[in-house]
Design an enzyme around this catalytic site. Structure first.
Site, PDB file in Angstrom:
ATOM      1  N   LYS A   1       0.827  -1.202   0.000  1.00  0.00           N
ATOM      2  CA  LYS A   1       0.000   0.000   0.000  1.00  0.00           C
ATOM      3  C   LYS A   1       0.873   1.269   0.000  1.00  0.00           C
ATOM      4  O   LYS A   1       2.087   1.189   0.247  1.00  0.00           O
ATOM      5  CB  LYS A   1      -0.930  -0.052   1.222  1.00  0.00           C
ATOM      6  CG  LYS A   1      -1.856  -1.285   1.218  1.00  0.00           C
ATOM      7  CD  LYS A   1      -2.761  -1.327   2.456  1.00  0.00           C
ATOM      8  CE  LYS A   1      -3.670  -2.547   2.451  1.00  0.00           C
ATOM      9  NZ  LYS A   1      -4.596  -2.573   3.626  1.00  0.00           N
TER      10      LYS A   1
ATOM     11  N   TYR B   1     -12.141  -3.023  -2.912  1.00  0.00           N
ATOM     12  CA  TYR B   1     -12.662  -3.085  -1.536  1.00  0.00           C
ATOM     13  C   TYR B   1     -14.195  -3.069  -1.482  1.00  0.00           C
ATOM     14  O   TYR B   1     -14.773  -2.623  -0.489  1.00  0.00           O
ATOM     15  CB  TYR B   1     -12.079  -1.945  -0.696  1.00  0.00           C
ATOM     16  CG  TYR B   1     -10.668  -2.225  -0.196  1.00  0.00           C
ATOM     17  CD1 TYR B   1     -10.408  -3.332   0.628  1.00  0.00           C
ATOM     18  CD2 TYR B   1      -9.599  -1.407  -0.526  1.00  0.00           C
ATOM     19  CE1 TYR B   1      -9.120  -3.597   1.091  1.00  0.00           C
ATOM     20  CE2 TYR B   1      -8.306  -1.669  -0.067  1.00  0.00           C
ATOM     21  CZ  TYR B   1      -8.082  -2.768   0.745  1.00  0.00           C
ATOM     22  OH  TYR B   1      -6.821  -3.035   1.212  1.00  0.00           O
TER      23      TYR B   1
ATOM     24  N   ASN C   1      -1.941  -0.032   7.063  1.00  0.00           N
ATOM     25  CA  ASN C   1      -1.275  -1.257   7.515  1.00  0.00           C
ATOM     26  C   ASN C   1      -0.409  -1.922   6.453  1.00  0.00           C
ATOM     27  O   ASN C   1      -0.222  -3.133   6.447  1.00  0.00           O
ATOM     28  CB  ASN C   1      -2.295  -2.221   8.124  1.00  0.00           C
ATOM     29  CG  ASN C   1      -3.452  -2.460   7.179  1.00  0.00           C
ATOM     30  OD1 ASN C   1      -3.309  -2.307   5.977  1.00  0.00           O
ATOM     31  ND2 ASN C   1      -4.584  -2.853   7.711  1.00  0.00           N
TER      32      ASN C   1
ATOM     33  N   HIS D   1      -1.617  -5.607   1.574  1.00  0.00           N
ATOM     34  CA  HIS D   1      -2.851  -6.388   1.418  1.00  0.00           C
ATOM     35  C   HIS D   1      -2.503  -7.757   0.844  1.00  0.00           C
ATOM     36  O   HIS D   1      -1.624  -7.876   0.006  1.00  0.00           O
ATOM     37  CB  HIS D   1      -3.802  -5.691   0.434  1.00  0.00           C
ATOM     38  CG  HIS D   1      -4.838  -6.622  -0.133  1.00  0.00           C
ATOM     39  ND1 HIS D   1      -5.987  -6.944   0.550  1.00  0.00           N
ATOM     40  CD2 HIS D   1      -4.864  -7.353  -1.279  1.00  0.00           C
ATOM     41  CE1 HIS D   1      -6.685  -7.813  -0.179  1.00  0.00           C
ATOM     42  NE2 HIS D   1      -6.021  -8.070  -1.294  1.00  0.00           N
TER      43      HIS D   1
ATOM     44  N   GLU E   1      -9.323 -10.689  -7.518  1.00  0.00           N
ATOM     45  CA  GLU E   1      -8.402  -9.562  -7.397  1.00  0.00           C
ATOM     46  C   GLU E   1      -7.309  -9.600  -8.474  1.00  0.00           C
ATOM     47  O   GLU E   1      -6.941  -8.561  -9.029  1.00  0.00           O
ATOM     48  CB  GLU E   1      -7.792  -9.541  -5.993  1.00  0.00           C
ATOM     49  CG  GLU E   1      -8.850  -9.204  -4.942  1.00  0.00           C
ATOM     50  CD  GLU E   1      -8.412  -9.456  -3.504  1.00  0.00           C
ATOM     51  OE1 GLU E   1      -7.237  -9.848  -3.274  1.00  0.00           O
ATOM     52  OE2 GLU E   1      -9.246  -9.263  -2.596  1.00  0.00           O
TER      53      GLU E   1
END
Ligand code: GTP
Ligand code: MG
Length: 132
Positions: free
Chosen positions: A9, A49, A112, A115, A126
């Site tokens: 990310k 998402y 965080n 992913h 995905e």
């Protein structure tokens, strides 16, 4: 052999953790099949998402992931989906164990670092979404 979708990310890229994370993935024995470093648009991230679209933090996630470059990767290995999730660690940094990527580097539940797909179905969806 299994393939999973991994994304470092924007905070991971900003904090210069690309090398560290890619190194962990490779040292574990996994193979990076495809990778691209780019800034994803809102449409792609909202679709990624989609399961969280009704959550109060949905807009926050979309703004976070679209604010800079991410490293999208297709990673291959035995039980790659489950093992990568284990290497990534829990979503909540208070629960992420030392030795996991989030346990070692993340200090916020919203930011965080990385992913990983959470099931065979998510991995398939995905990978198609991000790589076509
Ligand atoms: N601000 C905020 N963000 C959250 C919260 N819970 C989850 N998120 C964000 O939403 C993302 C998706 O949540 P989950 O799918 O439940 O967690 P995850 O599977 O560990 O994370 P991903 O691998 O990114 O899907 C998380 O990685 C966080 O970036 C929360 O309570 N507050
Ligand atoms: Mg998730």
């Amino acid at each position: 052999m299994e393939r999973t979708f991994i994304m470092i990310k924007p905070d991971g890229v900003e904090r210069k953790l690309l090398g560290e994370i890619i190194s962990r993935i490779e040292k574990k024995g996994f193979r990076i099949i495809r990778a691209k470093l780019f800034q994803p648009d809102r449409e792609l991230v909202e679709e990624h998402y989609i399961e969280h679209k009704d959550k109060p933090f949905f807009e926050e996630i979309v703004e976070y992931i679209t604010r800079g470059s991410v490293m999208a990767m297709e990673v291959e290995g035995d039980s790659a989906i489950e093992m990568m999730r284990n290497m990534i660690g829990a979503t909540d940094p208070k629960k992420a164990l030392p030795g996991t990527i989030r346990g070692d580097f993340a200090y916020s539940i919203s930011e965080n670092i990385i992913h990983g797909s959470d099931s065979k179905e998510s991995a398939k969806r995905e990978l198609k979404l991000w790589f076509g």
